[in-house]
Design a protein around this motif. Structure first.
Motif, mmCIF file in Angstrom:
data_model
loop_
_atom_site.group_PDB
_atom_site.id
_atom_site.type_symbol
_atom_site.label_atom_id
_atom_site.label_comp_id
_atom_site.label_asym_id
_atom_site.label_seq_id
_atom_site.Cartn_x
_atom_site.Cartn_y
_atom_site.Cartn_z
ATOM 1 N N UNK A 484 -6.406 8.968 12.782
ATOM 2 C CA UNK A 484 -7.666 8.303 12.440
ATOM 3 C C UNK A 484 -7.572 7.623 11.080
ATOM 4 N N UNK A 485 -6.929 8.296 10.116
ATOM 5 C CA UNK A 485 -6.771 7.672 8.797
ATOM 6 C C UNK A 485 -5.771 6.523 8.873
ATOM 7 N N UNK A 486 -4.689 6.710 9.622
ATOM 8 C CA UNK A 486 -3.698 5.639 9.761
ATOM 9 C C UNK A 486 -4.315 4.409 10.403
ATOM 10 N N UNK A 487 -5.295 4.607 11.292
ATOM 11 C CA UNK A 487 -5.939 3.472 11.949
ATOM 12 C C UNK A 487 -6.696 2.589 10.971
ATOM 13 N N UNK A 488 -7.143 3.168 9.854
ATOM 14 C CA UNK A 488 -7.845 2.381 8.833
ATOM 15 C C UNK A 488 -6.949 1.279 8.290
ATOM 16 N N UNK A 489 -5.633 1.511 8.304
ATOM 17 C CA UNK A 489 -4.708 0.512 7.768
ATOM 18 C C UNK A 489 -4.808 -0.810 8.513
ATOM 19 N N UNK A 490 -5.283 -0.760 9.760
ATOM 20 C CA UNK A 490 -5.467 -2.006 10.516
ATOM 21 C C UNK A 490 -6.580 -2.853 9.929
ATOM 22 N N UNK A 491 -7.445 -2.242 9.130
ATOM 23 C CA UNK A 491 -8.532 -3.003 8.501
ATOM 24 C C UNK A 491 -8.158 -3.483 7.106
ATOM 25 N N UNK A 492 -6.989 -3.057 6.623
ATOM 26 C CA UNK A 492 -6.546 -3.460 5.286
ATOM 27 C C UNK A 492 -5.108 -3.972 5.338
ATOM 28 N N UNK A 493 -4.809 -4.903 6.224
ATOM 29 C CA UNK A 493 -3.408 -5.302 6.381
ATOM 30 C C UNK A 493 -2.799 -5.933 5.132
ATOM 31 N N UNK A 494 -3.559 -6.769 4.475
ATOM 32 C CA UNK A 494 -3.034 -7.420 3.282
ATOM 33 C C UNK A 494 -2.808 -6.449 2.142
ATOM 34 N N UNK A 495 -3.798 -5.601 1.901
ATOM 35 C CA UNK A 495 -3.683 -4.631 0.809
ATOM 36 C C UNK A 495 -2.543 -3.648 1.048
ATOM 37 N N UNK A 496 -2.405 -3.204 2.315
ATOM 38 C CA UNK A 496 -1.331 -2.249 2.576
ATOM 39 C C UNK A 496 0.032 -2.937 2.476
ATOM 40 N N UNK A 497 0.124 -4.165 2.933
ATOM 41 C CA UNK A 497 1.392 -4.892 2.829
ATOM 42 C C UNK A 497 1.804 -5.043 1.365
ATOM 43 N N UNK A 498 0.845 -5.387 0.515
ATOM 44 C CA UNK A 498 1.160 -5.509 -0.914
ATOM 45 C C UNK A 498 1.628 -4.169 -1.481
ATOM 46 N N UNK A 499 0.944 -3.106 -1.066
ATOM 47 C CA UNK A 499 1.318 -1.774 -1.559
ATOM 48 C C UNK A 499 2.720 -1.401 -1.097
ATOM 49 N N UNK A 500 3.016 -1.653 0.155
ATOM 50 C CA UNK A 500 4.346 -1.304 0.680
ATOM 51 C C UNK A 500 5.432 -2.087 -0.045
ATOM 52 N N UNK A 501 5.160 -3.337 -0.357
ATOM 53 C CA UNK A 501 6.148 -4.121 -1.110
ATOM 54 C C UNK A 501 6.406 -3.498 -2.483
ATOM 55 N N UNK A 502 5.325 -3.124 -3.175
ATOM 56 C CA UNK A 502 5.476 -2.497 -4.504
ATOM 57 C C UNK A 502 6.246 -1.188 -4.391
ATOM 58 N N UNK A 503 5.799 -0.365 -3.461
ATOM 59 C CA UNK A 503 6.372 0.973 -3.348
ATOM 60 C C UNK A 503 7.835 0.913 -2.900
ATOM 61 N N UNK A 504 8.145 -0.009 -1.999
ATOM 62 C CA UNK A 504 9.519 -0.148 -1.529
ATOM 63 C C UNK A 504 10.428 -0.606 -2.649
ATOM 64 N N UNK A 505 9.936 -1.518 -3.465
ATOM 65 C CA UNK A 505 10.735 -1.978 -4.603
ATOM 66 C C UNK A 505 11.029 -0.838 -5.563
ATOM 67 N N UNK A 506 10.118 0.111 -5.638
ATOM 68 C CA UNK A 506 10.274 1.239 -6.554
ATOM 69 C C UNK A 506 11.107 2.373 -5.961
ATOM 70 N N UNK A 507 10.759 2.786 -4.729
ATOM 71 C CA UNK A 507 11.407 3.968 -4.131
ATOM 72 C C UNK A 507 11.606 3.787 -2.624
#
Length: 758
Positions: A484-507
């Motif tokens: 249910x929480x993971x499904x929320x990510x479908x409503x924030x695709x841009x924000x999560x994509x930006x976060x994943x880019x930051x986090x991937x660059x770091x770790x």
């Protein structure tokens, strides 16, 4: 027939016995449950934590307390007015420790002359039974003879009468079995197994004698009234599922029977099966899907492409299934191909493999569902036109003898190829949006709209109103609240994509699909303990079989994956960034959790509550979802709710227990309200954010969907839910209802409305 109003699934194990389950009776009664639903209760491999590895189907498991404790559990459940549903395993038995399985021990001792030789699906024409237990073939030199048994470290095997003279190696050569290197199992095994697990030998339950011996004890419990329902594990592995269910129904005419059958979208349950329905993975897909925003699909496809995660779902799936046919279930494919009347052995093998890769569903049930067989053959021809002659021969032989051995074995095995290739491989490779990667799910279908949900719910009400519905099982890839929480990510695709880019660059993790899966998993279970996340990622990496696997290890990669959770959570700046992101999706995740739970508990079908999920439960795939449940905390919250408390929606999860209790009690006390299904449609600016329906004229259910988008658009505004005539009261709050949706949902994002005259 004894159809429960609802069930509550418990995972029995040596640490949680019949007596412990009996201790829950009062709590489950007060919660509103209709029947306790137990994992397998027959004798299993010593120490088994799940019970699916049955070694003796003729007795209740001693490690759970045995027959006396089983009878006491039944007695207490009856006194409390609860039924008992047990999980049965007709497809296989454990042979991991041969001596505790007396039937298998006898087969190893006497070979074809054993009185139990026909119990197991052994290819006797290929000589002694192959047992892949040695480190390698040369380890046969390490065998010893002790106490009249052949011994290899902790493994002990019988010695046939009159064959015990000479060296251990000479004794070994005289037996009805051969101990060989473990790596030979996938390609050379001479008995049918459960998926790729050589420790689980398939049982020939289609034989009436075998059926009687393996089911006699459980059917005695049914006849005595101790067991009111049966959940049948993995019927797709049986030679004749329809015949099995007909025999089971004849012997348990009054039992509620549900089949663990995974249906693809649009696939019907075989109508010749006299069962009450499935165990609910189809309902899970539909209920969870309506809380996913389909509009996010292009953004997540783009993110996956950018990160190097493959996004051609059907190509990934076909490749994974082919891995199963060519490397994992090789012995099974060869055994089937040997039955095909075709002069080219290799072409026959490839035709069999390609057909199973191409199956649109788990298996066909010829002569029923012939279109699925036709689809598989047609797809195989398209993929491999060079195999036309062999595929023609296969198609002709199967159609000519739909009950023959070739047709039977290819149908039995196709389900294993699909399950192992799709659920256990593709779902860990195709990680574009992990909330969709669920047992019975289709990750290439991004969510479900409200009208489609209504159509499917009405169809269930018309066809299988007594089918089980579920949101979490012992086999789901993630629990309902994690999803249910993971499904929320479908409503924030841009924000999560930006976060994943930051986090991937770091770790980032140095494997794209696991990297994207890891970040989705982390935010949907935060704050998860590092050891739990480490164990999950280790399993995910090995199931994906890309950089490492259960049998061929990349030690350096596994070491890096094992260090990842501590590295991420030990990075204060990164951890703070993740925590801030989670704080934005936690509330909407709770809204989704309450919405999907109320729908599951009130929509057509018999709802199952998986142990502990009456509160928030952010679990992952087994064994994570088998962790102990804190029932003291749940009893304390339930007592407050029964006294009238209306808890806040917060981290305690008490609001979910309120919703669960109120819906279950209403089902239990007023079952007449839960007949029929009719969609209700909201009107106004935010109408798409409401899922609502009538169950009979006196009950209305309405829930919020896509809460982030709702808030972004300005809230409910002028949205109304036209209610049928009458005075409607919300069972959750005791308040009279109004058509104004903003007022309707101002306390909780869900309502359970009963009309005054109902």
């Amino acid at each position: 027939m004894t159809v429960p109003e609802s069930t509550y699934r418990v995972q029995l194990r040596p640490e949680f016995t019949f007596a412990d389950a009996a201790g829950l009776t009062g709590y489950l009664r007060d919660l509103g449950i209709g029947a306790l639903y137990a994992s397998p209760v027959l004798d299993a491999t010593p120490g088994s934590t799940h019970g699916y590895d049955v070694v003796d189907p003729t007795r209740a498991r001693p490690e759970l307390g045995g027959e006396t404790a089983r009878q006491e559990l039944s007695k207490q459940l009856k006194e409390a007015g609860l039924g008992l549903v047990v999980d049965i395993v007709p497809n296989h038995m454990s042979v991991e420790t041969p001596k505790v399985n007396r039937w298998w021990w006898d087969v190893l001792t006497h070979g074809r002359d054993s009185e139990h030789a026909a119990f197991y699906d052994v290819d006797w024409d290929r000589g002694p039974i192959l047992l892949p237990v040695l480190g390698d073939d040369d380890a046969v030199s390490e065998l010893t003879v002790e106490g009249g048994e052949l011994v290899y470290y902790d493994h002990r095997f019988p010695i046939a009468p009159g064959t015990g003279e000479g060296t251990p190696q000479e004794v070994h050569e005289r037996q009805h079995y051969r101990l060989v290197g473990w790596r030979r199992g996938n390609a050379e095994l001479t008995y049918r197994r459960f998926f790729d697990i050589t420790n689980l030998a398939a049982v020939r339950v289609e034989d009436p004698v075998v059926f009687a011996e393996t089911h006699g004890e459980v059917l005695r419990w049914v006849a005595d009234g101790d067991v009111t329902g049966l959940r049948v594990d993995h019927p797709d592995g049986l030679a004749d599922p329809g015949g099995y269910f007909r025999r089971l129904r004849e012997n348990a005419p009054g039992a509620w029977i549900v089949a663990e059958k995974i249906l693809h979208p649009g696939e019907p349950l075989p109508q010749s099966w006299p069962v009450d329905g499935t165990t609910g993975y189809d309902a899970l897909r539909e209920i969870a899907g309506v809380f996913v925003d389909p509009a996010a699909e292009p953004a997540y496809t783009a993110l996956a492409d950018e990160l190097g995660v493959r996004t051609g779902y059907h190509d990934v799936e076909a490749e994974a299934r082919r891995l199963v046919t060519d490397r994992i279930l090789v012995a099974e494919v060869r055994r089937i191909a040997a039955l095909l009347h075709h002069e080219n052995t290799e072409a026959a093998r490839e035709a069999v493999a390609e057909t199973m890769v191409a199956f649109p569903v788990y298996r066909s049930y010829l002569p029923e569902g012939e279109q699925h067989w036709e689809t598989a053959i047609a797809a195989a021809r398209e993929a491999r036109p060079d195999l036309g002659d062999a595929l023609d021969a296969l198609d002709a032989q199967v159609r000519a003898e739909p009950g023959g051995e070739l047709a039977t074995r290819i149908q039995q095995t196709s389900g294993m190829v699909v399950a192992k290739g799709t659920e256990d491989t593709t779902f860990y490779r195709y990680t574009r949006f992990a909330a969709l990667n669920e047992v019975g799910g289709n990750p290439d279908r991004f969510g479900l709209d409200v009208e489609e949900f209504h159509r499917l719910a009405a169809a269930r009400d018309a066809g299988y109103p007594a089918a089980m519905t579920t949101l979490t099982t012992h086999d789901t890839k993630r629990s309902e609240d994690t999803r249910a929480r993971a499904s929320v990510l479908a409503e924030l695709p841009g924000e999560f994509a930006d976060a994943v880019r930051r986090w991937t660059a770091s770790r980032g993790i140095d494997e794209p699909s696991l990297n994207l899966l890891a970040w989705q998993t982390l935010v949907s279970t935060w704050p998860i303990e590092p050891p739990r996340l480490r164990d999950y990622l280790d399993k995910a990496a090995k199931e994906a079989k890309l950089r490492t696997s259960w049998t061929d290890h990349d030690e350096e990669f596994e070491k890096a994956v094992a260090a990842w959770p501590d590295d991420v959570m030990g990075d204060a700046e990164l951890a703070a960034d993740i925590a801030e992101f989670v704080s934005r999706i936690e509330g909407p995740g709770w809204s989704n959790s309450l919405g999907q739970k109320l729908v599951q508990l009130t929509a057509p079908g018999v709802p199952d509550v998986y142990q502990g999920t009456e509160l928030w439960d952010l679990s992952l795939v087994d064994p994570d979802n088998r962790r102990p449940v804190d029932y003291a905390a749940r009893r304390e919250i339930l007592a407050r709710v029964v006294e009238g408390e209306q808890p806040e929606i917060d981290a305690s999860g008490a609001a979910k227990l309120l919703v669960t209790h109120k819906a279950l009690k209403l089902r239990q006390e007023h079952p007449a309200l839960f007949h029929g299904y009719r969609p209700l449609r909201a009107e106004g600016a935010a109408a798409d954010h409401v899922l609502a329906y009538n169950r009979g004229p006196g009950l209305v259910v309405a829930v919020t969907r896509l809460p982030v988008g709702l808030a972004k658009a300005g809230g409910w505004r002028d949205t109304v839910l036209p209610l049928p005539d009458g005075v409607w009261t919300d069972v959750l709050t005791g308040r009279d209802a109004t058509p104004d949706v903003a007022t309707l949902f101002d306390r909780y994002p869900v309502v359970l409305l009963v009309r005054g005259d109902a």
